[in-house]
Design an enzyme around this catalytic site. Structure first.
Site, PDB file in Angstrom:
ATOM      1  N   GLU A 118       0.848  -1.197   0.000  1.00 50.31           N
ATOM      2  CA  GLU A 118       0.000   0.000   0.000  1.00 50.31           C
ATOM      3  C   GLU A 118       0.879   1.241   0.000  1.00 50.31           C
ATOM      4  O   GLU A 118       2.082   1.154   0.212  1.00 50.31           O
ATOM      5  CB  GLU A 118      -0.909  -0.011   1.235  1.00 50.31           C
ATOM      6  CG  GLU A 118      -0.142  -0.011   2.542  1.00 50.31           C
ATOM      7  CD  GLU A 118      -0.984  -0.507   3.724  1.00 50.31           C
ATOM      8  OE1 GLU A 118      -1.454  -1.655   3.685  1.00 50.31           O
ATOM      9  OE2 GLU A 118      -1.150   0.265   4.679  1.00 50.31           O
ATOM     10  N   LYS A 120       2.547   4.737   1.217  1.00 49.39           N
ATOM     11  CA  LYS A 120       2.941   5.353   2.487  1.00 49.39           C
ATOM     12  C   LYS A 120       2.564   6.825   2.382  1.00 49.39           C
ATOM     13  O   LYS A 120       3.091   7.552   1.538  1.00 49.39           O
ATOM     14  CB  LYS A 120       4.444   5.195   2.705  1.00 49.39           C
ATOM     15  CG  LYS A 120       4.898   5.734   4.046  1.00 49.39           C
ATOM     16  CD  LYS A 120       6.336   5.345   4.319  1.00 49.39           C
ATOM     17  CE  LYS A 120       6.738   5.596   5.761  1.00 49.39           C
ATOM     18  NZ  LYS A 120       6.578   6.971   6.204  1.00 49.39           N
ATOM     19  N   ASP A 122       2.269  10.688   3.391  1.00 56.41           N
ATOM     20  CA  ASP A 122       3.212  11.592   4.034  1.00 56.41           C
ATOM     21  C   ASP A 122       2.454  12.621   4.859  1.00 56.41           C
ATOM     22  O   ASP A 122       2.139  13.701   4.394  1.00 56.41           O
ATOM     23  CB  ASP A 122       4.048  12.279   2.945  1.00 56.41           C
ATOM     24  CG  ASP A 122       5.318  12.857   3.538  1.00 56.41           C
ATOM     25  OD1 ASP A 122       5.600  12.585   4.719  1.00 56.41           O
ATOM     26  OD2 ASP A 122       6.022  13.575   2.809  1.00 56.41           O
ATOM     27  N   TYR A 227      -5.033   3.093   7.838  1.00 54.00           N
ATOM     28  CA  TYR A 227      -4.181   2.013   7.330  1.00 54.00           C
ATOM     29  C   TYR A 227      -4.022   0.852   8.302  1.00 54.00           C
ATOM     30  O   TYR A 227      -3.213  -0.032   8.071  1.00 54.00           O
ATOM     31  CB  TYR A 227      -2.813   2.532   6.899  1.00 54.00           C
ATOM     32  CG  TYR A 227      -2.053   3.303   7.965  1.00 54.00           C
ATOM     33  CD1 TYR A 227      -1.677   2.710   9.163  1.00 54.00           C
ATOM     34  CD2 TYR A 227      -1.714   4.636   7.750  1.00 54.00           C
ATOM     35  CE1 TYR A 227      -0.992   3.417  10.131  1.00 54.00           C
ATOM     36  CE2 TYR A 227      -1.019   5.357   8.709  1.00 54.00           C
ATOM     37  CZ  TYR A 227      -0.663   4.738   9.899  1.00 54.00           C
ATOM     38  OH  TYR A 227       0.011   5.440  10.855  1.00 54.00           O
ATOM     39  N   LYS A 315      11.005   3.644   0.417  1.00 55.81           N
ATOM     40  CA  LYS A 315      10.844   5.052   0.037  1.00 55.81           C
ATOM     41  C   LYS A 315      11.345   5.267  -1.375  1.00 55.81           C
ATOM     42  O   LYS A 315      12.434   4.797  -1.723  1.00 55.81           O
ATOM     43  CB  LYS A 315      11.646   5.922   0.992  1.00 55.81           C
ATOM     44  CG  LYS A 315      11.184   5.796   2.422  1.00 55.81           C
ATOM     45  CD  LYS A 315      10.795   7.161   2.933  1.00 55.81           C
ATOM     46  CE  LYS A 315      10.729   7.159   4.445  1.00 55.81           C
ATOM     47  NZ  LYS A 315      11.022   8.449   5.005  1.00 55.81           N
ATOM     48  N   CYS A 409      16.795  45.568   5.830  1.00 50.48           N
ATOM     49  CA  CYS A 409      16.199  45.290   4.522  1.00 50.48           C
ATOM     50  C   CYS A 409      17.270  45.447   3.437  1.00 50.48           C
ATOM     51  O   CYS A 409      17.944  46.479   3.388  1.00 50.48           O
ATOM     52  CB  CYS A 409      15.053  46.260   4.265  1.00 50.48           C
ATOM     53  SG  CYS A 409      14.431  46.184   2.571  1.00 50.48           S
ATOM     54  N   CYS A 412      16.087  48.733   1.154  1.00 47.06           N
ATOM     55  CA  CYS A 412      16.014  50.115   1.636  1.00 47.06           C
ATOM     56  C   CYS A 412      16.804  50.325   2.924  1.00 47.06           C
ATOM     57  O   CYS A 412      16.846  51.422   3.458  1.00 47.06           O
ATOM     58  CB  CYS A 412      14.567  50.533   1.856  1.00 47.06           C
ATOM     59  SG  CYS A 412      13.830  49.731   3.291  1.00 47.06           S
ATOM     60  N   CYS A 427       9.947  44.109   6.536  1.00 49.63           N
ATOM     61  CA  CYS A 427      10.452  45.462   6.363  1.00 49.63           C
ATOM     62  C   CYS A 427       9.260  46.382   6.568  1.00 49.63           C
ATOM     63  O   CYS A 427       8.248  46.237   5.898  1.00 49.63           O
ATOM     64  CB  CYS A 427      11.021  45.625   4.945  1.00 49.63           C
ATOM     65  SG  CYS A 427      11.227  47.340   4.453  1.00 49.63           S
ATOM     66  N   CYS A 432       9.687  51.571   0.934  1.00 48.27           N
ATOM     67  CA  CYS A 432      10.741  50.690   0.408  1.00 48.27           C
ATOM     68  C   CYS A 432      10.436  50.386  -1.067  1.00 48.27           C
ATOM     69  O   CYS A 432       9.334  49.931  -1.397  1.00 48.27           O
ATOM     70  CB  CYS A 432      10.769  49.403   1.220  1.00 48.27           C
ATOM     71  SG  CYS A 432      11.844  48.143   0.530  1.00 48.27           S
TER      72      CYS A 432
END
Ligand code: IVH
Length: 671
Positions: A118, A120, A122, A227, A315, A409, A412, A427, A432
């Site tokens: 089956e 896996k 995540d 599962y 995997k 930043c 600026c 910022c 800016c």
């Protein structure tokens, strides 16, 4: 319990409604085969809610109305796992799988057995207990022996049944995750609202399950696949296959991609076929789990303290390539959010060259311990956006230091301030240039003012040469200003001016969205425009008043009030007003120009998801149905529209493309 006692009719109606809702939840969320439209479903829930409000004794914890409710918790209570939640041995190599197979055969001498293969998933492992057929408790894995009580959060997962037809007590185990489409939509919305984005669905899922307010969890559209059973013996199943089939029959979401393999060769062939196929799934999988199918065989093989000996995870090696991280730069977005970006030595990953990749935020960099100078693995996941997956620690140069977020930043030079609530650095200088450019780009974009011919390069020039300080200045640009710019001919200049002129007609809610106020995405802008009516009224509104509007929370309200109060914003709004940009909602508020009309949506739209488009239609009074029939007035057909389009053509129903839809939304149905 207070409130009215229900009559016999009310009790029966409530039970019938709850049954119907459960049935449709299963059809929609588990089987992905809805039988009614979202609006019809919502109507059932509303009716049940109304009955329960009138007679609170009807409101049982397993009522379908109880998925979203609930007050925030102070903390999570511990839950002991009587059957420990083990982990899985895992590998990337075929040799290890052969070794696993050899050990299994050694442990079951002379026995015939099969493997259950089956996917896996995540996500995040959870346990769900049922007593008397009712969902009673949900828990995280924790350290495997003790987890957190997340019952209220699991209740919000619509595919997890709250009631099943099985009276014996049992506990299922599964993986909570977020679908890729929902993940992308959420991230896109956050970007649109000027908030930072999440690195991947798993982190977002883990973060969501830790929230103490189930109402926030409910907004995140988490899903689950079951599962396993905590105790297969007690449940009396001879094989895993049988147990999964039974659970699926009870209404649990069990992934249909599972296979019985007579031997290891069959396992390897099936694994191979999923190497590519997995990218077509709408959820993330990082491999497949090989399990010995028979329960007595599993029991004979037993487990170590960490993992069962009868299962192993294979995997899929990600498609990635190593390259050097030459540095980490910081990009400033239109709301000032500073996003770290990986600068890479160009590398080819699945056919395209990658030289930059977003690192999302500082936590992500720390989690992966990414340092400038490192050799990193760059991957392209199912979503095609390149990402820095991991660091090759063996190749870390001596003296490589953890990266520190810059304090100023890069554009600026004003101070970057860490936002307590949001893990983002920002910022705060509204003048800016990076922010100005970002705001203009957003202002001109398609969902906003839709100004053609105003690209990034041109915006940069206009800001650099001092023609434009805010979006209001766009409307005082003259033909001479434009023609004098590099690479601007007379024709493109005239076109840009025409397109600016046209943008003055854009409806108010889109202007409001175009202003780029933090937390105000396209949807919230519409809600505000409809509830408040004009910029003048919005400028007068208080946080208290705004939070009274449905769908407007504290963060939105505060952001709107603070932003509109700012000197620069007032000056900008003055310029827009003088230019003749639309700062008021047209027509009667609450008008329903599409009342009585039925729409069906199919195919992919470019500017909206189908759900968003459906929301817009409903706000204007339209009914949105799932299938085409003689009752349908309009079919909205996006890209790759298939059978629904053919049926609509056959029935002679008016078909709208995306522009047609936009027109109907803005101007109402053609006379
Ligand atoms: S079975 C005793 N099946 O992987 C065996 N686990 O690395 C328990 N996982 O904690 C796990 N998909 O969260 C199993 N189809 C699947 C799975 C799966 C994902 C997760 C699970 C577990 C972790 C172990």
């Amino acid at each position: 319990m207070t409130g009215k006692r229900p009559t016999k009719e009310q009790r029966e109606r409530a039970a019938a409604l709850a049954d119907a809702i459960r049935h449709h939840e299963r059809k929609y969320f588990v089987e992905a085969a809805p039988e009614i439209s979202d609006a019809e479903f919502d109507a059932l829930v509303k009716e049940l809610e109304a009955l329960e409000t009138e007679c609170p004794s009807l409101r049982t914890p397993d009522s379908p109305t109880q998925r979203v409710g609930g007050e925030p918790l102070a903390g999570f209570e511990p839950v002991r796992h009587d059957v420990p939640m083990l982990s899985l041995a895992n590998t990337y190599s075929e040799d290890d799988l052969r070794e696993f197979d050899r050990r299994v055969r050694e442990g079951l001498p002379g026995e015939e057995f099969r493997y259950h293969l089956e996917l896996k998933f995540d996500g995040v492992a959870v346990a769900a207990r049922y007593r008397d057929g009712v969902f009673a408790l949900g828990a995280t894995r924790g350290d495997g022996r003790t987890g957190d009580d997340i019952t209220a959060n699991l209740r919000t997962i619509r595919s997890l049944p709250m009631r099943v037809d099985e009276r014996r007590a049992f506990e299922v185990r599964g993986e909570v995750f977020m679908g890729l489409a929902d993940f992308r939509e959420l991230n896109a919305r956050r970007a649109e609202e000027g908030l930072e984005t999440y690195a991947n669905p798993r982190n977002l899922t883990a973060g969501t399950l830790k929230l103490l307010d189930p109402r926030l969890v409910a907004q995140r559209k988490l899903r689950i696949f079951i599962y396993g059973l905590a105790d297969m013996e007690a449940a009396g199943f001879a094989t895993h296959w049988e147990a999964m089939t039974f659970l699926s029959g009870l209404g649990f979401p069990v992934d249909a991609n599972r296979f019985l393999c007579p031997d290891l060769d069959a396992v390897l062939t099936t694994l191979e076929s999923w190497r590519e196929k997995r990218f077509g799934l709408e959820y993330e999988t990082d491999g497949m789990v090989v399990k010995v199918d028979s329960r007595p065989h599993q029991a004979r093989l037993g487990a170590t303290s960490k993992a069962p000996r009868w299962a192993i995870a294979f995997k899929f090696p990600a498609i990635g390539a190593p390259t050097r991280l030459t540095g980490i730069t910081v990009q400033i977005g239109r709301t000032g959010v500073a996003t770290p970006v990986a600068e890479l030595e160009p590398v080819t990953v699945s056919g395209s060259t990658v030289s930059r990749a977003t690192l999302h935020n500082l936590d992500e960099i720390r989690r992966k311990d990414i340092r400038p100078g490192d050799t990193v693995i760059v991957e392209k996941g199912g979503d095609v956006i390149p990402k820095v997956a991991s660091v090759v620690l063996d190749r870390r140069p001596k003296g490589a230091r953890p990266w520190r977020f810059p304090t100023r930043c890069p554009v600026c030079d004003s101070e970057l301030v860490r936002d307590e609530s949001e893990v983002a650095f920002r910022c705060e200088n509204v003048t800016c240039p990076a922010q100005i450019e970002g705001r203009i780009e957003h202002f001109a974009s398609r969902g906003a003012m839709d100004i053609e011919g105003l690209g990034t390069k041109l915006i940069e020039q206009l800001v650099r040469e001092g023609h434009v300080h805010d979006v209001g200045d766009l409307y005082s640009l003259s033909l001479d200003d434009l023609v004098a710019l590099e690479r601007m001919g007379e024709l493109s200049s005239r076109n840009l001016l025409a397109s600016l002129e046209k943008s003055k007609e854009i409806p108010f809610h889109r202007v409001l969205f175009a202003l780029g106020i933090r937390h105000v995405g396209a949807h919230v802008a519409r809600v505000l425009a409809e509830a408040v009516g004009s910029i003048r009224e919005l400028e007068r509104a208080t946080v208290e008043k705004l939070t009274m509007i449905h769908e407007v929370g504290e963060a939105v309200a505060r952001s709107v009030v603070d932003t509109l109060r700012r000197e620069e914003m007032r000056a900008l709004l003055d310029k827009l007003r003088r230019a003749g940009v639309n700062l008021e909602q047209a027509g009667e508020r609450g008008e329903k120009p599409l009342a009585g009309l039925t729409f069906v949506l199919t195919g992919t739209l470019s500017a909206w998801t189908r759900n968003q488009a459906a929301d817009r239609l409903r706000e204007r009074g339209a009914r949105v149905a799932v299938s085409v029939s003689r009752q349908t007035d309009y079919l909205v057909a996006g890209e790759a529209a298939g059978s629904k389009r053919r049926k609509a053509e056959r029935l002679g129903i008016t078909i709208l493309d995306e522009d047609g839809l936009r027109k109907v939304l803005e101007e109402g149905p053609p006379a």
